[in-house]
Design an enzyme around this catalytic site. Structure first.
Site, PDB file in Angstrom:
ATOM      1  N   ILE A   1      33.523  40.327  48.010  1.00 58.13           N
ATOM      2  CA  ILE A   1      34.581  39.826  47.814  1.00 58.13           C
ATOM      3  C   ILE A   1      35.713  40.578  48.989  1.00 58.13           C
ATOM      4  CG2 ILE A   1      34.964  39.570  45.300  1.00 58.13           C
ATOM      5  CD1 ILE A   1      36.862  42.106  44.589  1.00 58.13           C
TER       6      ILE A   1
ATOM      7  N   LYS B   1      41.465  39.493  47.903  1.00 56.81           N
ATOM      8  CA  LYS B   1      41.157  40.743  48.524  1.00 56.81           C
ATOM      9  C   LYS B   1      41.561  39.967  50.630  1.00 56.81           C
ATOM     10  CE  LYS B   1      40.257  42.927  44.809  1.00 56.81           C
ATOM     11  NZ  LYS B   1      41.796  43.768  44.536  1.00 56.81           N
TER      12      LYS B   1
ATOM     13  N   TYR C   1      33.624  50.076  40.392  1.00 57.49           N
ATOM     14  CA  TYR C   1      34.838  49.513  40.493  1.00 57.49           C
ATOM     15  C   TYR C   1      34.523  50.058  38.461  1.00 57.49           C
ATOM     16  CZ  TYR C   1      37.977  46.093  38.765  1.00 57.49           C
ATOM     17  OH  TYR C   1      39.250  45.011  38.043  1.00 57.49           O
TER      18      TYR C   1
ATOM     19  N   ASP D   1      28.325  41.932  44.667  1.00 55.74           N
ATOM     20  CA  ASP D   1      30.133  40.901  44.907  1.00 55.74           C
ATOM     21  C   ASP D   1      30.479  41.301  46.356  1.00 55.74           C
ATOM     22  OD1 ASP D   1      32.584  40.951  44.719  1.00 55.74           O
ATOM     23  OD2 ASP D   1      31.961  41.478  42.719  1.00 55.74           O
TER      24      ASP D   1
END
Length: 447
Positions: free
Chosen positions: A231, A277, A144, A229
């Protein structure tokens, strides 16, 4: 007159990822007011299930509007000071929600959870807790683009890229981990850990158990941390077919491996989660850190005082997440809608002569446009990206902004626009590729 931080251009916004956003904001698409404008396909936002959330809000409008708890007004309680530990009701609802969404394979408890204003704050706080300025974290590429800002800008932590290849679907290998660690040593960096996104942004894939075991073995061997992570964990829309991998949380694998208590690995694995998300509410800014390390939880809780979630937002979401019947139905329907929309994008791109990496999660596809470039170079990739942005009117993310080691890959988001807008985007893309293929055939014909 200003600080070094204010004067130094180290925010990470000099990449094409942010440049595309700036161009979009100058000329945003609107079906009536600006039908030739730029369509935003660089935003990983889930707008497919707002109607379900709005239905729940209407059904519970009295409780929410009047801020009632057990029939009694909670306005004064919420309006006055709340400490940075967060509302117990939300923390309890969050851990129960995560336990359900992960198939009850791991039980989460609220005493190991730290509330933060979104996953951005959660990741930064973890960097402050685990590393000092000049220390480094290994990140698998592509990753990202915002991590260059979130992890580095204020903390002074460095990123060492671990280059993954399209030859194996960009999967993590022990060899790639070792090469990244060696690179860090050559740069005289103290490697403090590895940060992964699972499911991956930008790949839209879930990590296999083999990858997770490689990661744990590596962390045990090097005596470093793991930050996972997660999410996008409830956006997994395909986990039953032979070609896809079901979502496996890092905490689930740690639980299995911790029987031997190898090198206290349990206390060096930390998870980041948010509702941005999975629930589609990024504007609510609700994120969290989950860790078995008591010192990390204590330090992160203190740091969270700089990134608090409003009490009113906590109150609303504690009520919503506590409605287990609604959240389970919401997740099932949301995953169905995500799968349908992703398939629309894949079909549209295929019709334009473009392929995608096989994926089963997230709000985007990892798209292969190497055959559309004039050469195998990042210069040619940027040239193609600019043409798609300025001529085609689509803001997509170039692979180089995600630190992909191979030019020609792009991230395209599909859940932040309507079906009609997506169809228009695919029409534009097909017209563009037709023009490229026609020009190539014309050159060959006239040679």
């Amino acid at each position: 007159m200003l600080s070094r931080k204010a004067n130094k251009d180290s925010h990470g916004q000099d990449s094409s990822y942010f440049e595309g956003w700036q161009e979009y904001e100058k000329n945003p698409y609107h079906p009536i007011q600006n039908p030739t404008g730029i369509i935003q396909m660089g935003l990983a936002e889930n707008q497919l299930s707002f109607d379900l959330l709005e239905y729940w809000l209407r059904r519970n409008s009295n409780t929410m509007a009047l801020l009632k708890k057990d029939g009694v007004s909670a306005f004064r309680e919420l309006a006055l000071f709340q400490d940075y530990h967060g509302l117990p009701a939300l923390k309890d609802a969050l851990v129960k929600f995560m336990t359900r969404m992960r198939g009850n394979k791991t039980k989460y408890t609220s005493d190991k959870l730290v509330l933060t204003a979104g996953a951005t704050a959660a990741n930064e706080i973890l960097m402050f807790c685990l590393a000092d300025p000049g220390h480094a974290f290994i990140l698998p590429t592509p990753y990202y683009p915002g991590f260059d800002r979130d992890l580095k800008w204020r903390t002074g932590v460095e990123i060492v890229p671990m280059h993954c290849s399209s030859s194996n679907g960009f999967r993590i290998t022990r060899e790639a981990l070792e090469e990244a660690y060696q690179l860090g040593q050559e740069l005289n960096l103290n490697i403090k850990g590895v940060l992964v996104t699972n499911p991956s942004n930008p790949l839209g894939t879930t990590m296999t158990k083999t990858e997770l075991i490689h990661l744990l073995d590596f962390a045990i061997d090097k005596n470093i941390h793991i930050v996972s992570d997660e999410i996008y964990s409830a956006t997994v829309f395909d986990s039953s077919s032979p070609t896809t991998t079901p979502f496996i949380s890092i905490m689930e694998v740690v639980k299995e491996r911790n029987n031997n208590n190898l090198n206290n690995i349990r206390e060096r694995v930390h998870m980041v989660y948010s509702l941005s998300k999975d629930l589609g509410v990024p504007g609510f800014r609700v994120g969290m850190i989950y860790s078995n390390n008591e010192m990390v939880v204590a330090a992160a809780t203190k740091m969270s005082s700089f990134a608090l979630v409003s009490s009113q937002t906590q109150f609303l979401l504690s009520n919503l997440l506590s409605d287990a019947k609604f959240t389970e139905k919401y997740m099932e329907e949301n995953q169905r809608r995500l799968k349908r929309r992703k398939e629309m994008l894949v079909r549209g791109l295929r019709n334009a002569g473009i392929g995608c990496l096989r994926s089963n999660a997230g709000l985007f596809c990892w798209v292969d446009m190497r055959h559309l470039m004039r050469s195998d170079s990042f210069e040619a990739e940027k040239e193609l990206w600019k043409r798609i942005l300025c001529e085609v009117g689509l803001n997509i993310s170039a692979g180089s902004s995600c630190h992909c080691s191979q030019p020609g890959w792009f991230r395209i988001c599909f859940a932040n626009i309507s079906e009609d807008t997506l169809q228009l985007a695919m029409q534009r893309m097909k017209a563009f590729t037709n023009s490229i293929f026609s020009s190539a055939n014309h050159i060959i014909y006239n040679m």
